[in-house]
Design a protein around this motif. Structure first.
Motif, PDB file in Angstrom:
ATOM      1  N   LEU A   1       0.857  -1.349  -0.240  1.00 14.70           N
ATOM      2  CA  LEU A   1      -0.090  -0.260  -0.540  1.00 14.70           C
ATOM      3  C   LEU A   1       0.939   1.283  -0.141  1.00 14.70           C
ATOM      4  N   PRO A   2       0.923   2.327  -1.169  1.00 12.51           N
ATOM      5  CA  PRO A   2       1.495   3.721  -0.926  1.00 12.51           C
ATOM      6  C   PRO A   2       1.365   3.886   0.829  1.00 12.51           C
ATOM      7  N   ALA A   3       2.323   5.143   0.942  1.00 12.55           N
ATOM      8  CA  ALA A   3       2.338   5.452   1.625  1.00 12.55           C
ATOM      9  C   ALA A   3       1.830   6.477   2.254  1.00 12.55           C
ATOM     10  N   GLU A   4       0.723   6.926   1.606  1.00 11.64           N
ATOM     11  CA  GLU A   4      -0.304   7.986   1.514  1.00 11.64           C
ATOM     12  C   GLU A   4      -1.174   7.144   1.891  1.00 11.64           C
ATOM     13  N   GLN A   5      -2.272   6.135   1.959  1.00 14.00           N
ATOM     14  CA  GLN A   5      -2.842   5.623   2.166  1.00 14.00           C
ATOM     15  C   GLN A   5      -2.812   4.615   3.337  1.00 14.00           C
ATOM     16  N   LEU A   6      -1.219   4.148   4.057  1.00  8.25           N
ATOM     17  CA  LEU A   6      -1.324   4.687   5.116  1.00  8.25           C
ATOM     18  C   LEU A   6      -1.896   5.054   6.375  1.00  8.25           C
ATOM     19  N   HIS A   7      -0.823   6.675   5.625  1.00 11.29           N
ATOM     20  CA  HIS A   7      -1.339   7.690   6.596  1.00 11.29           C
ATOM     21  C   HIS A   7      -3.047   7.937   6.750  1.00 11.29           C
ATOM     22  N   ALA A   8      -3.316   7.760   5.817  1.00 15.86           N
ATOM     23  CA  ALA A   8      -5.221   7.982   5.756  1.00 15.86           C
ATOM     24  C   ALA A   8      -5.952   7.398   5.905  1.00 15.86           C
ATOM     25  N   ILE A   9      -5.677   5.804   6.610  1.00 11.30           N
ATOM     26  CA  ILE A   9      -5.769   4.799   7.819  1.00 11.30           C
ATOM     27  C   ILE A   9      -5.432   4.877   9.173  1.00 11.30           C
ATOM     28  N   GLY A  10      -4.556   5.861   9.126  1.00 10.94           N
ATOM     29  CA  GLY A  10      -4.269   6.435  10.594  1.00 10.94           C
ATOM     30  C   GLY A  10      -4.479   7.168  10.748  1.00 10.94           C
ATOM     31  N   ASP A  11      -4.968   8.575  10.250  1.00  8.11           N
ATOM     32  CA  ASP A  11      -5.675   9.836  10.352  1.00  8.11           C
ATOM     33  C   ASP A  11      -7.314   9.183  10.078  1.00  8.11           C
ATOM     34  N   GLN A  12      -7.860   8.322  10.073  1.00 10.33           N
ATOM     35  CA  GLN A  12      -8.902   8.041   9.756  1.00 10.33           C
ATOM     36  C   GLN A  12      -9.629   7.297  11.766  1.00 10.33           C
ATOM     37  N   THR A  13      -8.913   7.045  11.782  1.00 15.76           N
ATOM     38  CA  THR A  13      -8.821   5.590  13.160  1.00 15.76           C
ATOM     39  C   THR A  13      -8.133   6.682  14.759  1.00 15.76           C
ATOM     40  N   ASN A  14      -7.514   7.605  13.842  1.00 21.51           N
ATOM     41  CA  ASN A  14      -7.024   7.987  14.981  1.00 21.51           C
ATOM     42  C   ASN A  14      -5.318   6.891  15.911  1.00 21.51           C
ATOM     43  N   PHE A  15      -4.832   6.874  15.101  1.00 23.13           N
ATOM     44  CA  PHE A  15      -3.645   5.521  15.492  1.00 23.13           C
ATOM     45  C   PHE A  15      -2.499   6.305  14.539  1.00 23.13           C
ATOM     46  N   GLN A  16      -1.210   6.726  15.128  1.00 27.37           N
ATOM     47  CA  GLN A  16      -0.078   6.299  14.902  1.00 27.37           C
ATOM     48  C   GLN A  16       0.428   5.351  14.315  1.00 27.37           C
ATOM     49  N   ILE A  17       0.244   4.472  12.524  1.00 28.30           N
ATOM     50  CA  ILE A  17       0.523   3.287  12.396  1.00 28.30           C
ATOM     51  C   ILE A  17       2.247   2.952  12.570  1.00 28.30           C
ATOM     52  N   GLU A  18       2.487   2.040  12.867  1.00 27.48           N
ATOM     53  CA  GLU A  18       3.980   1.214  13.573  1.00 27.48           C
ATOM     54  C   GLU A  18       4.702   0.150  12.506  1.00 27.48           C
ATOM     55  N   GLY A  19       3.495   0.207  11.638  1.00 25.22           N
ATOM     56  CA  GLY A  19       4.365  -1.507  11.114  1.00 25.22           C
ATOM     57  C   GLY A  19       2.567  -2.420  10.248  1.00 25.22           C
ATOM     58  N   HIS A  20       2.854  -2.713   9.454  1.00 23.43           N
ATOM     59  CA  HIS A  20       1.087  -3.685   8.132  1.00 23.43           C
ATOM     60  C   HIS A  20       1.876  -4.963   7.928  1.00 23.43           C
ATOM     61  N   ALA A  21       1.051  -6.242   8.083  1.00 28.74           N
ATOM     62  CA  ALA A  21       0.831  -6.855   7.174  1.00 28.74           C
ATOM     63  C   ALA A  21      -0.116  -7.391   6.161  1.00 28.74           C
ATOM     64  N   LEU A  22       0.198  -7.629   5.328  1.00 25.33           N
ATOM     65  CA  LEU A  22      -1.202  -8.167   4.428  1.00 25.33           C
ATOM     66  C   LEU A  22      -1.189  -9.146   3.976  1.00 25.33           C
ATOM     67  N   SER A  23      -2.365  -9.795   3.824  1.00 22.91           N
ATOM     68  CA  SER A  23      -2.363 -11.162   3.739  1.00 22.91           C
ATOM     69  C   SER A  23      -3.430 -10.977   2.797  1.00 22.91           C
ATOM     70  N   LEU A  24      -2.906 -11.921   1.343  1.00 17.25           N
ATOM     71  CA  LEU A  24      -4.109 -11.912   0.259  1.00 17.25           C
ATOM     72  C   LEU A  24      -4.133 -13.753   0.076  1.00 17.25           C
ATOM     73  N   PHE A  25      -4.997 -14.064   0.089  1.00 16.73           N
ATOM     74  CA  PHE A  25      -5.559 -15.019  -0.189  1.00 16.73           C
ATOM     75  C   PHE A  25      -6.786 -15.145  -1.327  1.00 16.73           C
ATOM     76  N   GLY A  26      -5.929 -16.738  -1.844  1.00 14.94           N
ATOM     77  CA  GLY A  26      -6.592 -17.219  -3.528  1.00 14.94           C
ATOM     78  C   GLY A  26      -6.593 -18.579  -3.530  1.00 14.94           C
ATOM     79  N   ARG A  27      -6.922 -18.987  -5.001  1.00 11.49           N
ATOM     80  CA  ARG A  27      -6.500 -19.790  -5.601  1.00 11.49           C
ATOM     81  C   ARG A  27      -5.378 -20.086  -6.694  1.00 11.49           C
ATOM     82  N   CYS A  28      -4.499 -20.453  -6.643  1.00 15.02           N
ATOM     83  CA  CYS A  28      -3.722 -20.666  -7.572  1.00 15.02           C
ATOM     84  C   CYS A  28      -4.240 -21.414  -8.917  1.00 15.02           C
ATOM     85  N   GLN A  29      -3.413 -20.943  -9.975  1.00 16.22           N
ATOM     86  CA  GLN A  29      -3.652 -21.917 -11.473  1.00 16.22           C
ATOM     87  C   GLN A  29      -3.703 -23.177 -11.224  1.00 16.22           C
ATOM     88  N   ASN A  30      -2.814 -24.197 -10.764  1.00 13.77           N
ATOM     89  CA  ASN A  30      -3.138 -25.237 -11.099  1.00 13.77           C
ATOM     90  C   ASN A  30      -3.968 -25.875  -9.882  1.00 13.77           C
TER      91      ASN A  30
END
Length: 145
Positions: free
Chosen positions: A113-142
């Motif tokens: 995620l772009p830094a500005e999106q992380l800052h916007a999330i922090g501003d909206q929630t009144n959090f100072q974001i210190e880190g993040h983890a993004l989990s993506l799930f799906g089905r592989c081609q096989n």
């Protein structure tokens, strides 16, 4: 074991005031092998593999060592959609993982995620974001065929 990741793992054990014992060397050696293959693992599978080499190695030693290496950012904990997880030696660059919901295949994703999106999330929630983890799930081609 002369690889850089092996040296980092042994150095991390020393920093954590853990002696460079045979079990810890075996853990480091096996993690280097897994890193070279790009394989992920469960702590229980790792413990069973190491017991074949060193029958007296304790389960708690393996589990504590893995958690400490995760804390030191030398291993990544990969979460799956079903709630299970694996570990992987990833090399320390910032990335995320895409996992298959059927076969548990893991793919490293080098985008974020772009830094500005992380800052916007922090501003909206009144959090100072210190880190993040993004989990993506799906089905592989096989698994889709």
């Amino acid at each position: 074991m002369s690889t850089e990741i092996g040296d980092k793992i042994l150095a991390a054990f020393e920093e954590m005031s853990q002696r460079n014992t045979r079990p810890r060397r075996l853990i480091a050696e096996r993690l280097v092998e897994l890193a070279q293959k790009g394989d992920d693992f469960t702590t229980d599978d790792l413990w069973q593999e190491l017991r074949a080499i060193e029958p007296t190695i304790g389960r708690a030693t393996v589990f504590r060592s893995i958690e400490k290496l995760v804390d030191q950012s030398l291993l990544d904990r990969i979460e799956f959609a079903d709630g299970s997880h694996h570990y992987r030696v990833c090399g320390g660059t910032h990335h995320h993982h895409l996992t298959c919901t059927k076969c548990h295949r893991v793919v490293e994703v080098h985008l974020c995620l772009p830094a500005e999106q992380l800052h916007a999330i922090g501003d909206q929630t009144n959090f100072q974001i210190e880190g993040h983890a993004l989990s993506l799930f799906g089905r592989c081609q096989n698994c889709r065929q």
